[in-house]
Write a protein that holds these residues in place. Sequence first.
Motif, PDB file in Angstrom:
ATOM      1  N   THR A 176      39.310  46.971  57.464  1.00 17.76           N
ATOM      2  CA  THR A 176      37.919  46.820  57.024  1.00 17.76           C
ATOM      3  C   THR A 176      37.641  45.354  56.709  1.00 17.76           C
ATOM      4  O   THR A 176      38.557  44.532  56.671  1.00 17.76           O
ATOM      5  CB  THR A 176      37.623  47.623  55.734  1.00 17.76           C
ATOM      6  OG1 THR A 176      38.228  46.946  54.634  1.00 17.76           O
ATOM      7  CG2 THR A 176      38.143  49.040  55.804  1.00 17.76           C
ATOM      8  N   GLY A 177      36.403  45.055  56.404  1.00 19.18           N
ATOM      9  CA  GLY A 177      36.022  43.709  55.965  1.00 19.18           C
ATOM     10  C   GLY A 177      35.643  43.721  54.497  1.00 19.18           C
ATOM     11  O   GLY A 177      34.731  43.011  54.083  1.00 19.18           O
ATOM     12  N   ILE A 178      36.352  44.524  53.727  1.00 21.63           N
ATOM     13  CA  ILE A 178      36.026  44.686  52.304  1.00 21.63           C
ATOM     14  C   ILE A 178      36.927  43.778  51.469  1.00 21.63           C
ATOM     15  O   ILE A 178      38.147  43.711  51.716  1.00 21.63           O
ATOM     16  CB  ILE A 178      36.221  46.173  51.911  1.00 21.63           C
ATOM     17  CG1 ILE A 178      35.183  47.026  52.641  1.00 21.63           C
ATOM     18  CG2 ILE A 178      36.135  46.363  50.405  1.00 21.63           C
ATOM     19  CD1 ILE A 178      35.460  48.517  52.588  1.00 21.63           C
ATOM     20  N   ASN A 179      36.344  43.094  50.483  1.00 17.91           N
ATOM     21  CA  ASN A 179      37.124  42.228  49.596  1.00 17.91           C
ATOM     22  C   ASN A 179      38.278  43.033  48.976  1.00 17.91           C
ATOM     23  O   ASN A 179      38.035  44.017  48.269  1.00 17.91           O
ATOM     24  CB  ASN A 179      36.193  41.689  48.487  1.00 17.91           C
ATOM     25  CG  ASN A 179      36.894  40.699  47.577  1.00 17.91           C
ATOM     26  OD1 ASN A 179      38.107  40.501  47.657  1.00 17.91           O
ATOM     27  ND2 ASN A 179      36.118  40.059  46.713  1.00 17.91           N
ATOM     28  N   PRO A 180      39.549  42.619  49.233  1.00 22.26           N
ATOM     29  CA  PRO A 180      40.666  43.413  48.694  1.00 22.26           C
ATOM     30  C   PRO A 180      40.783  43.298  47.168  1.00 22.26           C
ATOM     31  O   PRO A 180      41.423  44.131  46.543  1.00 22.26           O
ATOM     32  CB  PRO A 180      41.904  42.820  49.381  1.00 22.26           C
ATOM     33  CG  PRO A 180      41.491  41.495  49.908  1.00 22.26           C
ATOM     34  CD  PRO A 180      39.997  41.504  50.076  1.00 22.26           C
ATOM     35  N   ALA A 181      40.153  42.263  46.572  1.00 24.25           N
ATOM     36  CA  ALA A 181      40.192  42.114  45.102  1.00 24.25           C
ATOM     37  C   ALA A 181      38.854  42.602  44.549  1.00 24.25           C
ATOM     38  O   ALA A 181      37.918  41.827  44.387  1.00 24.25           O
ATOM     39  CB  ALA A 181      40.417  40.655  44.741  1.00 24.25           C
ATOM     40  N   SER A 234      24.653  45.137  50.805  1.00 29.22           N
ATOM     41  CA  SER A 234      25.672  46.108  50.424  1.00 29.22           C
ATOM     42  C   SER A 234      26.465  45.611  49.216  1.00 29.22           C
ATOM     43  O   SER A 234      26.864  44.442  49.189  1.00 29.22           O
ATOM     44  CB  SER A 234      26.631  46.336  51.599  1.00 29.22           C
ATOM     45  OG  SER A 234      27.704  47.151  51.195  1.00 29.22           O
ATOM     46  N   VAL A 235      26.718  46.499  48.275  1.00 27.93           N
ATOM     47  CA  VAL A 235      27.591  46.155  47.143  1.00 27.93           C
ATOM     48  C   VAL A 235      29.059  46.410  47.523  1.00 27.93           C
ATOM     49  O   VAL A 235      29.985  46.027  46.832  1.00 27.93           O
ATOM     50  CB  VAL A 235      27.163  46.960  45.887  1.00 27.93           C
ATOM     51  CG1 VAL A 235      28.103  46.744  44.719  1.00 27.93           C
ATOM     52  CG2 VAL A 235      25.744  46.567  45.479  1.00 27.93           C
ATOM     53  N   GLY A 236      29.257  47.071  48.677  1.00 29.14           N
ATOM     54  CA  GLY A 236      30.602  47.471  49.076  1.00 29.14           C
ATOM     55  C   GLY A 236      31.517  46.348  49.516  1.00 29.14           C
ATOM     56  O   GLY A 236      32.720  46.393  49.257  1.00 29.14           O
ATOM     57  N   LYS A 237      30.970  45.319  50.159  1.00 32.84           N
ATOM     58  CA  LYS A 237      31.838  44.348  50.857  1.00 32.84           C
ATOM     59  C   LYS A 237      32.353  43.260  49.909  1.00 32.84           C
ATOM     60  O   LYS A 237      33.522  43.217  49.581  1.00 32.84           O
ATOM     61  CB  LYS A 237      31.075  43.688  52.018  1.00 32.84           C
ATOM     62  CG  LYS A 237      30.234  44.629  52.851  1.00 32.84           C
ATOM     63  CD  LYS A 237      31.049  45.648  53.589  1.00 32.84           C
ATOM     64  CE  LYS A 237      30.160  46.534  54.437  1.00 32.84           C
ATOM     65  NZ  LYS A 237      30.771  47.816  54.745  1.00 32.84           N
ATOM     66  N   PHE A 238      31.456  42.375  49.468  1.00 35.96           N
ATOM     67  CA  PHE A 238      31.873  41.229  48.650  1.00 35.96           C
ATOM     68  C   PHE A 238      32.450  41.694  47.309  1.00 35.96           C
ATOM     69  O   PHE A 238      33.452  41.152  46.824  1.00 35.96           O
ATOM     70  CB  PHE A 238      30.664  40.317  48.429  1.00 35.96           C
ATOM     71  CG  PHE A 238      30.903  39.206  47.453  1.00 35.96           C
ATOM     72  CD1 PHE A 238      31.788  38.171  47.753  1.00 35.96           C
ATOM     73  CD2 PHE A 238      30.235  39.166  46.241  1.00 35.96           C
ATOM     74  CE1 PHE A 238      31.999  37.130  46.856  1.00 35.96           C
ATOM     75  CE2 PHE A 238      30.440  38.138  45.339  1.00 35.96           C
ATOM     76  CZ  PHE A 238      31.326  37.117  45.646  1.00 35.96           C
ATOM     77  N   PHE A 239      31.837  42.713  46.704  1.00 38.22           N
ATOM     78  CA  PHE A 239      32.347  43.190  45.415  1.00 38.22           C
ATOM     79  C   PHE A 239      33.534  44.144  45.601  1.00 38.22           C
ATOM     80  O   PHE A 239      34.128  44.583  44.617  1.00 38.22           O
ATOM     81  CB  PHE A 239      31.227  43.876  44.621  1.00 38.22           C
ATOM     82  CG  PHE A 239      30.173  42.910  44.138  1.00 38.22           C
ATOM     83  CD1 PHE A 239      30.370  42.145  43.004  1.00 38.22           C
ATOM     84  CD2 PHE A 239      28.985  42.738  44.846  1.00 38.22           C
ATOM     85  CE1 PHE A 239      29.412  41.235  42.564  1.00 38.22           C
ATOM     86  CE2 PHE A 239      28.022  41.832  44.422  1.00 38.22           C
ATOM     87  CZ  PHE A 239      28.233  41.080  43.283  1.00 38.22           C
ATOM     88  N   GLY A 240      33.849  44.489  46.839  1.00 39.68           N
ATOM     89  CA  GLY A 240      34.995  45.366  47.106  1.00 39.68           C
ATOM     90  C   GLY A 240      34.794  46.762  46.532  1.00 39.68           C
ATOM     91  O   GLY A 240      35.755  47.435  46.173  1.00 39.68           O
ATOM     92  N   ARG A 285      29.389  53.482  46.817  1.00 36.97           N
ATOM     93  CA  ARG A 285      28.251  53.843  47.650  1.00 36.97           C
ATOM     94  C   ARG A 285      26.956  53.269  47.071  1.00 36.97           C
ATOM     95  O   ARG A 285      26.103  54.004  46.544  1.00 36.97           O
ATOM     96  CB  ARG A 285      28.114  55.373  47.853  1.00 36.97           C
ATOM     97  CG  ARG A 285      29.341  56.074  48.329  1.00 36.97           C
ATOM     98  CD  ARG A 285      29.967  55.471  49.578  1.00 36.97           C
ATOM     99  NE  ARG A 285      29.014  55.286  50.662  1.00 36.97           N
ATOM    100  CZ  ARG A 285      28.904  54.144  51.368  1.00 36.97           C
ATOM    101  NH1 ARG A 285      29.672  53.098  51.124  1.00 36.97           N
ATOM    102  NH2 ARG A 285      28.026  54.054  52.340  1.00 36.97           N
ATOM    103  N   LEU A 286      26.812  51.975  47.154  1.00 34.88           N
ATOM    104  CA  LEU A 286      25.586  51.347  46.646  1.00 34.88           C
ATOM    105  C   LEU A 286      25.180  50.159  47.513  1.00 34.88           C
ATOM    106  O   LEU A 286      26.009  49.341  47.911  1.00 34.88           O
ATOM    107  CB  LEU A 286      25.778  50.877  45.202  1.00 34.88           C
ATOM    108  CG  LEU A 286      24.492  50.339  44.556  1.00 34.88           C
ATOM    109  CD1 LEU A 286      23.459  51.439  44.376  1.00 34.88           C
ATOM    110  CD2 LEU A 286      24.771  49.690  43.212  1.00 34.88           C
TER     111      LEU A 286
END
Length: 337
Positions: A27-32, A189-195, A200-201
């Motif tokens: 995925t491209g989601i912040n791991p932290a 999306s709140v999903g990516k940078f904020f991990g 679901r926001l």
Amino acid sequence: MPEHGGNLNDAVAYYGRPREQWVDLSTGINPAHYPVPALPDMAWHRLPEISKELEQAAAAYYGFPACVAVAGTQAAIQALPRLRPHSRVCVCGPSYAEHAWQWQQAGHDVIRASYTELEQHLPHVDVMVVVNPNNPTGETIAPATLLAWREQLAARGGWLIVDEAFGDTVPELSISSHSDLPGLWVLRSVGKFFGLAGLRLGFAGASANLLAQLSAWLGPWAVSGPAQTIAQQALSDIAWQQKNRHVLRQQGQRLRNVLAASGWLSQGTDLFQWCSHQHLHQQTDALWEHFAHQGVWVRRFDASAWSAHGLRFGLPASEADWQRFEQACQQWKPQES
Ligand SMILES: Cc1ncc(COP(=O)(O)O)c(C=O)c1O
């Protein structure tokens, strides 16, 4: 139906390697992720009316004049095609495949165009959908260009939809602050940078008239109380945001360097890198298999109608994961053609 990254269940089932032994770069989601605070009982107990404080925090963070909270950008992606009469829609591609899929599912005429072809389709369509920066290729379009396209589309009752799900690390590309202009939708999306993909926001910014239509379609209580409470804190935490932008910039560079050291040219954002089939020396599928056998799960895009052939790499979550990824890269032996 479109395929997605983050499908570790498939990796576990197919390769028989337990979940905890995978390095998941799919995925491209912040791991932290943002550290989730303890929640007040009322967040669980009350019916979740959308809080004004949440919308204010989102407006301040994203620069929206006005916005509506949605249960992930995905909820808006599914709703928007249902708010229009039959339309001719041009969707950028290869990109996040849900856009084209949802417009098609709702019965619209959909064409896909590469970033360089978009402009030539503009006079002939009612809706243009652009992901900026793009997932998976990292391509971008300048704000001034997008605003000019918006003007043309709005003049004939059309829409420009700009998905800025990966926009947090490149705020200079964002047109969120213009989202009250007629015919413009901007999705965040709140999903990516904020991990916090599991929260679901997301948020949609648009003119008051369009936001009212979206809210009516979504109905009451579209975003859970816990999601609202957590996001309000995350969106207001400027120190965390600054620190993470900095860390992601360094990690994004490290990822580019690791790929380059193996001879794979990449492009992308600070959250992911994309290597096309050509830049993987036509070895996409064999390389993907190699990574899987090493316990490294990356996102493969096949060359199907809405996709492009290549691999997308997300960020490793720990130093140990970086080491395993780097070793897997070093152990790759190109296949004879
Ligand atoms: C470009 C893009 N937009 C939207 C989404 C959906 O994100 P969300 O978790 O906010 O629904 C994704 C998910 O991968 C995406 O890549």
